[in-house]
Structure formats: C-alpha cells, structure tokens
Design a protein around this motif. Sequence first.
Motif, PDB file in Angstrom:
ATOM      1  N   UNK A  82       0.836  -1.186   0.000  1.00  0.00           N
ATOM      2  CA  UNK A  82       0.000   0.000   0.000  1.00  0.00           C
ATOM      3  C   UNK A  82       0.876   1.243   0.000  1.00  0.00           C
ATOM      4  N   UNK A  83       0.406   2.307  -0.629  1.00  0.00           N
ATOM      5  CA  UNK A  83       1.082   3.597  -0.567  1.00  0.00           C
ATOM      6  C   UNK A  83       0.179   4.649   0.089  1.00  0.00           C
ATOM      7  N   UNK A  84      -0.828   4.169   0.821  1.00  0.00           N
ATOM      8  CA  UNK A  84      -1.748   5.048   1.550  1.00  0.00           C
ATOM      9  C   UNK A  84      -1.549   4.835   3.047  1.00  0.00           C
ATOM     10  N   UNK A  85      -1.303   5.929   3.771  1.00  0.00           N
ATOM     11  CA  UNK A  85      -1.074   5.868   5.205  1.00  0.00           C
ATOM     12  C   UNK A  85      -2.199   6.569   5.954  1.00  0.00           C
ATOM     13  N   UNK A  86      -2.524   6.012   7.093  1.00  0.00           N
ATOM     14  CA  UNK A  86      -3.461   6.670   7.996  1.00  0.00           C
ATOM     15  C   UNK A  86      -2.724   7.774   8.766  1.00  0.00           C
ATOM     16  N   UNK A  87      -3.359   8.931   8.924  1.00  0.00           N
ATOM     17  CA  UNK A  87      -2.782  10.037   9.689  1.00  0.00           C
ATOM     18  C   UNK A  87      -3.801  10.527  10.699  1.00  0.00           C
ATOM     19  N   UNK A  97       5.316  17.805   0.620  1.00  0.00           N
ATOM     20  CA  UNK A  97       5.976  17.826   1.924  1.00  0.00           C
ATOM     21  C   UNK A  97       6.776  16.545   2.133  1.00  0.00           C
ATOM     22  N   UNK A  98       7.817  16.643   2.970  1.00  0.00           N
ATOM     23  CA  UNK A  98       8.618  15.483   3.356  1.00  0.00           C
ATOM     24  C   UNK A  98       8.450  15.239   4.859  1.00  0.00           C
ATOM     25  N   UNK A  99       8.259  13.965   5.230  1.00  0.00           N
ATOM     26  CA  UNK A  99       8.059  13.592   6.626  1.00  0.00           C
ATOM     27  C   UNK A  99       8.864  12.326   6.935  1.00  0.00           C
ATOM     28  N   UNK A 100       9.441  12.265   8.111  1.00  0.00           N
ATOM     29  CA  UNK A 100       9.963  11.000   8.618  1.00  0.00           C
ATOM     30  C   UNK A 100       8.776  10.214   9.156  1.00  0.00           C
ATOM     31  N   UNK A 122       2.271  12.713  -1.708  1.00  0.00           N
ATOM     32  CA  UNK A 122       1.918  12.875  -3.123  1.00  0.00           C
ATOM     33  C   UNK A 122       0.428  13.163  -3.337  1.00  0.00           C
ATOM     34  N   UNK A 123      -0.402  12.908  -2.306  1.00  0.00           N
ATOM     35  CA  UNK A 123      -1.833  13.167  -2.457  1.00  0.00           C
ATOM     36  C   UNK A 123      -2.490  13.192  -1.079  1.00  0.00           C
ATOM     37  N   UNK A 124      -3.434  14.120  -0.892  1.00  0.00           N
ATOM     38  CA  UNK A 124      -4.276  14.112   0.293  1.00  0.00           C
ATOM     39  C   UNK A 124      -5.574  13.403  -0.091  1.00  0.00           C
ATOM     40  N   UNK A 130      -3.358   9.890   3.644  1.00  0.00           N
ATOM     41  CA  UNK A 130      -2.523  10.521   2.636  1.00  0.00           C
ATOM     42  C   UNK A 130      -1.853   9.440   1.794  1.00  0.00           C
ATOM     43  N   UNK A 131      -1.441   9.821   0.596  1.00  0.00           N
ATOM     44  CA  UNK A 131      -0.645   8.923  -0.242  1.00  0.00           C
ATOM     45  C   UNK A 131       0.795   9.410  -0.216  1.00  0.00           C
ATOM     46  N   UNK A 132       1.721   8.465  -0.211  1.00  0.00           N
ATOM     47  CA  UNK A 132       3.139   8.805  -0.143  1.00  0.00           C
ATOM     48  C   UNK A 132       3.897   8.148  -1.309  1.00  0.00           C
TER      49      UNK A 132
END
Length: 616
Positions: A82-87, A97-100, A122-124, A130-132
């Motif tokens: 997956x390239x979708x993360x829960x925030x 934006x860049x995030x650790x 890369x996408x909200x 979000x997509x990373x």
Amino acid sequence: MDALVNDSSIHRIEAHTDLNFVRRHTYDRSHIELDFYGHTVTTEGIALNTKANPFGALIFFQGKATGDAQTLILSAELPEQTDVLEVLDASAFAVEDWWIVRIQNHPEGYAQRELDYMLQVTEIIDDSHIRINYKLGWTLTAGRELTFKKMQPVKRSHVRNMNFIGVAVPYNGSTSEKPFEHWDQVGSHPIAYEFAVDCHVSDITASKVFWPVIERRYCTHFVTERCRLMNPEEVIWGGTGYLTQQLNVLYGHVRDCHTSNARHLNDFTCAAYCMVENCHGDGDEHGSFVTHGQFEHDLTFIGNSGLLSFANSGTTWGDSAKRITVKKHVASRVVAHKRITDLTLEDVHAVWKDGLVDSGTIWANADGLQMRGCTAETMLTLSQSSSRSKRSNLADGCSFGMTKGAEIARLPGNTQVGFRPVTTSFTMRNCQFHNVDQNAIGSMDRLELLNTWFKGASPEAKPMQVWCPEVIIQGGGFENTGLRFEEGFSPDLTAQRDSSITIDGGAVFRGTNADKAFIKRENMSGIMTWDFGDYKSSAIDAETAHFSMRGGCNKVRAMGSRYAGGKYEIAEGAFATGEAGSYFLMIACVEEGVDRSELPAENDRIKHRNGNVIMP
C-alpha cells in the motif's frame, strides 16, 4: 568555504589546488555542487570528531526538522504494497511535503522497524489518509503506533571529483575496547548526508579513512558512482572502513565502485528499492556487500564481485529481509541464512579462497529461495528460519561441490538461530553435486530431484543421510554414492512420520559406496514406501545392494526397473505377517546377474518372480 556554501547566490564551487582541512563542516544548503576537480584533500591537524559519530565528516549536508509532528495508533491494518497511510489530521500535510514516518519497534530489539523512512506526500486522500511516494514492503498490523515528523531536507547538493587522504589512526584490532579515550574521534572521512533528496556523489577516491567514505541516513533518490576506497585505517570496530553506508534510504543507486581491503563496499540497513551494479571488492573477508536485516526489501545487485552477507547482524536488527535479487556475481562466500524471504540468486558463484573460513560456500534460507545457474565450490547449506513466502524453493542448473560430512540441509533437532532445519519442500532441477561424502539432507518435507546428479568423492565415500519424509527422483542419478534414510519428521519437527522414495524418469544409480547400498533403510520405525519405476541400477561389485531394507514396515513396488550386478538386501522381518499393509511387488523388471538370495519368500503379499526377466 563556509562563506561560499552559505551564499545562496552561489551554486557551484570548484577547487583548483590541493587542500588541507582542519575543521569539519555541516551545511543545510540545497542546490549546490562542490567539485574538487580531482585534487587531493587532506585533513592533517583536523579537530576531533564527536564520539561514535560516522556523520562527523569533513562535509556533512543535513536537513532540518520543522517541529511539526503527529502520533497515532493504527485503526486498521496497512497491507504490504500500500502507498496510503493513515494520519491523525490530514490538514497538517501538503503535497510535496517530506516527513519522517516511523512505526514503533518490536519488543525484541530497538532497531526492529518495518517502516522508518523519509517520505514525500503525493496526495491528500481524505481527512485521515494521505498517499506517499513509497509502497510498504511489510504489513503493519492495527494497534501499532505510527509517528510523523515533518522535515525540510537538503536537495540537490552534490560532491564530486575528490582524492581524499585521511589521517593515521592507531590500530585497534579489538571489537570491544578503545586503545585510548579519543581513539574513535581522531580519524577523518569526507562526506555524509542526512535528510537529503537527490544528492549525488561521484568520482571520490579515498584512503586512510576511519568511518565510511560516504555516509547516508534518511536519503532518497541518490546516486553514488565511480568511487573507490583502498586500505581504510580500521575495519574491525563496528561502522568503520566502509565505502558507503546507507541507513533508512530509498531509491538509491550505487554503481561502478571499488574497494580494496575494506570492511564493506556497500551497506544497506533498512533500505528499499535500491540497486548496486558493477561494483567490486577485493580483500573482502569482512563482506563487500551487506544488509543488516532491518527489514530491507526489494534490493538488486547486478554484475558485482565480493563477499555477500545479508540480514546477518542479529535479532536486535530484525534478522529480516525480503525480495533481494543477485545476478552475475562472484563471491568468496554467500551468507543469506537468516530470515530472508524470496531471495533470488542467478549466475552467482561462490569460489574457494585459500585461508578464508567457509569460502566457496552458499548458506541460504529456504523461504521462497530460487537459485539459477549458481555454483558453490565447497558447499551449499540450506536452512529455514522463516516461513513467509508464497513461492516454491528451487535450484535450477546449479553445481555444488561438497565438503565431507557437511549438511546440504540442516538436520532435525538443530535449534540454533538461523540454522533451523528446512521444513518446507525443495526442488532441485538440472543440478550437479560433486565430491559427495557423508553429507546430510535434513528434514525437508518433500525433496524433488529432477535430472539432478550426485557424484561421490570416490567409491569409498559414504552416501548421503536423508531425513526427508518424501523423496522424488526423476531422471539424473547417483554415482558412487546413494541415500541412507533416517527417521522422517513432521514439518514442525515435533513428531516422526512415515517416509517414501519414488524413482522414475530414467534415473541412474551406478558404482558403489562405503555402505555398499544405493538406497538404505536401517533401524527406522514407521512405514516406508518404495516406488521404483523406469530407472537403472548398476552395481560395480557383488556386495553392493540396489536397495537395503532393515527394520520397520515396508511397502515396495518395482515396475519396469532395470538392475545389473550386486544384490537385493532385505532383512528377515521386513515384510513380516502382521505388519500393517506391508507388501513387495516386483514386475516387468529386467535383472542381469543380481543376487536374489535375500528376497523374502513369495505369498499373497510378496510377488517378485513372475513377469520379470531374470538373467544370470
């Protein structure tokens, strides 16, 4: 140099003379190139480094944290790929934006994290997703803690064309003690990056370095090329003497590099989607190419040479990696026996080297292992420390030399971490095993040998011991060796189980061996099924048995087989009345000069004379 680098109107700095530096420089500058035009850079009289600091380089580019952060407990599983993360709150994120992003560690070790990278948004997608720019290599279960820290990385800051000569460091020769207090602070090394994007290094030659020539952490989209390291000052103390070490990196490319007498040419720790090609290490006893097992995945090595050691740094680091591919490689050793899933080796050759322990060997984890066109001059050793893969284990078109008494697959009862027996199935196709003598194949659940040859070291060599519950032989053969069956085990190694052997497809047994039997069962309990089809067994002398059955309950069917010379060896009681289901059927076979004197008397369960061609 500080004034030039920190002037935002300057984007390129060139050196046109040799230079000596006495200070270490840290920059957060983006969009700049330092080109030393091949001139020599020395560090005589340089200030001490801080303790245990591989980032204390002569030139250190380091991004900054912005202070923004989020922490949440995953409400649902994040599947692999997956390239979708829960925030917690997507309004804090913006595209580019860049995030650790870091998952909490496992209890077993502080460094065990499947996700620990600097990622770009890369996408909200919605208020909580979000997509990373990264596809997860490992599944993250619900209930685990995920943290986000916003970064301002260094971008497009490059270093090129430097001949670096460090300073002498008194030799330590110990992994546990320093010869004096500031010993690890004296040395120097040229380049380091942390929190950096698109930062490239090229044409660096180095000698007399202490820490890695190029150190990277939390970097992505980088190239390291045409760099060389010869004779670093230290290679025993952890972290010293590398050409390049890369921690928590993505999308890196290391190419056309070389080391001599170094610790590591390339080190990937928690790295993913990276490639190393046309890199070569000599004097490589410490391992030219390594990963540390901190959940690395999707790494590719092409056209390199030097010792390989993957996921081999201990449980603190996770002992885990996935989808590592090595092609066209020559090494003195290949060490890949920890929890490496879906390892692919193609045209990989382990070559014996005088004075190097275990040289010429391949140690591999049988968890989706696939080997094609590989050779190991002195040993192939298979073990299984993980069971994650969905693909089969395969060796195809390979050649392996054997060391007397060594294990081809680890034996039952071996509980040493990283050396556990293989409890899954394995297929060997079109392979060659040479110099076989008292070698052992542990408790593979099913061993399938297709057009594969085993050749004994001499007619006096001992045959192979086999603990596999099921062995299938199609084509190929055994010359001056054979199979001696031991107790079969269940896949979880908790219980003994029945055994079977099937031989067909024109397989050949010939010569003899120290046991004077091609296939032997001795002092085993349980039922063993013998299924002999189209194969030929030719004994070189009268004492050699085509098959030897001693003990237990046996079920034998020989149909269309050919036997020449030698004898059949069957102990009294192998087909005793009352043994549930035992039988012996031999039909449509051709026998030439075989001693049949030990065959049991015929009855309604034992038939071996009619329907066969029996010649003196």
